[in-house]
Scaffold this active site. Structure first.
Site, PDB file in Angstrom:
ATOM      1  N   GLU A  41       0.846  -1.189   0.000  1.00  0.00           N
ATOM      2  CA  GLU A  41       0.000   0.000   0.000  1.00  0.00           C
ATOM      3  C   GLU A  41       0.883   1.240   0.000  1.00  0.00           C
ATOM      4  O   GLU A  41       1.834   1.343   0.776  1.00  0.00           O
ATOM      5  CB  GLU A  41      -0.911  -0.011   1.224  1.00  0.00           C
ATOM      6  CG  GLU A  41      -1.585   1.302   1.567  1.00  0.00           C
ATOM      7  CD  GLU A  41      -2.434   1.864   0.434  1.00  0.00           C
ATOM      8  OE1 GLU A  41      -2.407   3.094   0.242  1.00  0.00           O
ATOM      9  OE2 GLU A  41      -3.117   1.079  -0.264  1.00  0.00           O
ATOM     10  N   GLN A  42       0.578   2.195  -0.877  1.00  0.00           N
ATOM     11  CA  GLN A  42       1.419   3.375  -1.003  1.00  0.00           C
ATOM     12  C   GLN A  42       1.304   4.334   0.178  1.00  0.00           C
ATOM     13  O   GLN A  42       2.255   5.059   0.493  1.00  0.00           O
ATOM     14  CB  GLN A  42       1.085   4.120  -2.290  1.00  0.00           C
ATOM     15  CG  GLN A  42      -0.314   4.702  -2.334  1.00  0.00           C
ATOM     16  CD  GLN A  42      -0.609   5.351  -3.676  1.00  0.00           C
ATOM     17  OE1 GLN A  42       0.089   5.140  -4.661  1.00  0.00           O
ATOM     18  NE2 GLN A  42      -1.659   6.164  -3.706  1.00  0.00           N
ATOM     19  N   ARG A 116     -16.786   3.701   5.905  1.00  0.00           N
ATOM     20  CA  ARG A 116     -15.851   2.857   5.151  1.00  0.00           C
ATOM     21  C   ARG A 116     -14.692   2.390   6.027  1.00  0.00           C
ATOM     22  O   ARG A 116     -14.199   1.271   5.876  1.00  0.00           O
ATOM     23  CB  ARG A 116     -15.304   3.621   3.940  1.00  0.00           C
ATOM     24  CG  ARG A 116     -16.339   3.957   2.880  1.00  0.00           C
ATOM     25  CD  ARG A 116     -15.701   4.613   1.674  1.00  0.00           C
ATOM     26  NE  ARG A 116     -14.893   3.670   0.931  1.00  0.00           N
ATOM     27  CZ  ARG A 116     -15.334   2.932  -0.067  1.00  0.00           C
ATOM     28  NH1 ARG A 116     -16.591   3.000  -0.441  1.00  0.00           N
ATOM     29  NH2 ARG A 116     -14.522   2.106  -0.703  1.00  0.00           N
ATOM     30  N   TYR A 222     -27.964   8.624   5.648  1.00  0.00           N
ATOM     31  CA  TYR A 222     -28.234   7.537   6.593  1.00  0.00           C
ATOM     32  C   TYR A 222     -27.216   7.639   7.729  1.00  0.00           C
ATOM     33  O   TYR A 222     -26.145   8.236   7.575  1.00  0.00           O
ATOM     34  CB  TYR A 222     -28.145   6.160   5.926  1.00  0.00           C
ATOM     35  CG  TYR A 222     -26.951   5.960   5.014  1.00  0.00           C
ATOM     36  CD1 TYR A 222     -25.683   5.709   5.524  1.00  0.00           C
ATOM     37  CD2 TYR A 222     -27.098   6.016   3.622  1.00  0.00           C
ATOM     38  CE1 TYR A 222     -24.601   5.525   4.694  1.00  0.00           C
ATOM     39  CE2 TYR A 222     -26.021   5.842   2.783  1.00  0.00           C
ATOM     40  CZ  TYR A 222     -24.765   5.594   3.318  1.00  0.00           C
ATOM     41  OH  TYR A 222     -23.695   5.415   2.485  1.00  0.00           O
ATOM     42  N   ASP A 300     -12.224  -1.603  -8.225  1.00  0.00           N
ATOM     43  CA  ASP A 300     -12.304  -0.433  -9.098  1.00  0.00           C
ATOM     44  C   ASP A 300     -11.250  -0.442 -10.196  1.00  0.00           C
ATOM     45  O   ASP A 300     -11.434   0.207 -11.230  1.00  0.00           O
ATOM     46  CB  ASP A 300     -12.159   0.850  -8.273  1.00  0.00           C
ATOM     47  CG  ASP A 300     -13.416   1.188  -7.496  1.00  0.00           C
ATOM     48  OD1 ASP A 300     -14.464   0.582  -7.763  1.00  0.00           O
ATOM     49  OD2 ASP A 300     -13.343   2.065  -6.608  1.00  0.00           O
TER      50      ASP A 300
END
Length: 406
Positions: A41-42, A116, A222, A300
């Site tokens: 992971e960068q 998230r 929400y 994605d």
């Protein structure tokens, strides 16, 4: 887990580029299957930009499979009502669907809304700490006879038998798989806000997914974070805004101006927001391929989609489960395993990607005959039936059936 006879073949070493939900889910399912996987992971720390998301039953099912559902539930909010459509002008409820037990009865799991970061934390808990390499930005890949060489911007090099690009819409790995067409500006931009629950109107604090529909715009809200915050995401004309980044800052006064003539209740909710993110939505055609030898894309990086079906994270998790299962089934031939992964996953993810395109047009109808027909159609709507193919899907069962069929 890998069967005993297949353990005689050295298990492939897997490098996962990208430490978002899709990348961590890939590592989690690979480790559960007994395969070695390292996430590169960068960012210097694993954080999830953005705010809230809907976690539908097809994703909840995979959290349960990883043994992380209880952890996720500590902060997630179970939805009691979904698809509560309201008219922009006066807040009149056009339609709503009871979820709760009915959702679980139909699909085997509930629907949740969550930050998230809370979903990311639950998935990360299934990945050994030693398998994470933070601060590692990929510079290039090089195919070798014995595998793939990864070179990072700090000069470090690693080797793997398989490379999985889970590095998002601006993927670096993607150039080693296929030539993607240029993205097109959709003419739509998105806004995101988080509002402390104590400052929000009571109607926004309910465990309800509410969608306000109006001319050229719609807005969703929400509660998330165990009900402590209200997530708001709004969509409207992009004008000259072309920045495509969840971390881009917008001006809260511009967002309020977009909805200045809407219901008083909605304006009261936006008045409680102090800051907002803003980014342009780009439209991308489905990729012609997801894999190239020992290199594969997921999430994605493989199928970027509009957020109108709230399926981005769920589809990435489904990708992860299937990719891991295919590699575990054929560890002796990783390239063939990746081709099977693509054959299983690409039709479904492409269908979701393409359907997400049409939702904006329906949500943004101007007042008039088409809008009135849409609103009238809600009286006979059955979101459970319409979306059952999405929510009822069991990615692991589907994979096992496909592998058994040969």
């Amino acid at each position: 887990m890998i069967s005993e006879d297949k353990r005689r073949t050295p298990a492939p070493r897997v490098a996962v580029v990208g430490g978002g939900i899709g990348g961590l889910a890939t590592a989690a399912f690979l480790h559960r299957a007994g395969l070695e996987a390292t996430v590169y992971e960068q960012a210097p720390a694993l954080t999830e930009v953005g705010a809230g998301l809907v976690v539908s039953p097809n994703a909840v099912r995979l959290l349960r499979s990883l043994g992380q559902l209880d952890r996720f539930r500590e902060r997630a909010v179970p939805l009691q009502v979904g698809w509560e459509f309201r008219r922009w002008e006066d807040g009149r409820v056009l339609f709503s669907q009871n979820l709760g037990e009915e959702c679980e009865r139909r699909f085997g799991e509930q629907s949740y809304v969550a930050h998230r970061a809370d979903l990311l934390a639950a998935v990360r808990a299934a990945v050994p700490e030693a398998s994470l390499r933070l601060g590692s930005r990929l510079a290039r890949l090089c195919r070798l006879d014995e595998g793939v060489e990864l070179t990072f911007t700090d000069g470090a090099q690693e080797f793997a038998d398989v490379v999985v690009g889970a590095d998002g819409v601006h993927t670096t790995v993607g150039q080693y798989v296929t030539e993607a067409g240029s993205p097109r500006f959709s003419g739509i931009c998105a806004w995101r806000c988080l509002v402390p629950a104590e400052r929000a109107p009571e109607f926004a604090r309910r465990p309800v997914q509410t969608l306000w529909l109006g001319p050229d715009r719609h807005l969703v809200h929400y509660p998330i974070s165990a009900g402590e915050q209200i997530n708001i995401v709004a969509f409207g004309p992009a004008y000259d805004w072309t920045t495509e980044s969840w971390s881009a800052e917008g001006r809260i006064e511009d967002l309020r101006a977009e909805f200045a003539n809407w219901s008083y209740d909605l304006r009261a909710l936006l008045a409680a927001a102090e800051r907002t993110g803003r980014w342009a939505l780009l439209d991308r055609d489905p990729l012609p391929r997801w894999t190239n030898g020992p290199v594969a894309l997921l999430g994605d990086a493989a199928h970027p989609m509009f957020p109108f079906f709230a399926q981005g994270a769920a589809q990435a998790m489904e990708d992860a489960a299937v990719l891991a299962g295919c590699l575990a089934d054929r560890p002796e031939d990783p390239c063939a395993a990746l081709r099977r992964y693509e054959a299983i996953r690409r039709p479904r993810a492409t269908r979701v990607q393409q359907m997400s395109r049409g939702r904006a047009e329906s949500n943004h109808l101007p007042d008039g005959p088409a809008q009135q027909a849409r609103d009238a159609s809600f009286s006979s709507a059955d979101p459970f039936a319409h979306n059952g193919w999405i929510y009822g899907h069991d990615a692991e069962l589907s994979m096992r059936e496909a592998l058994a069929a040969g």
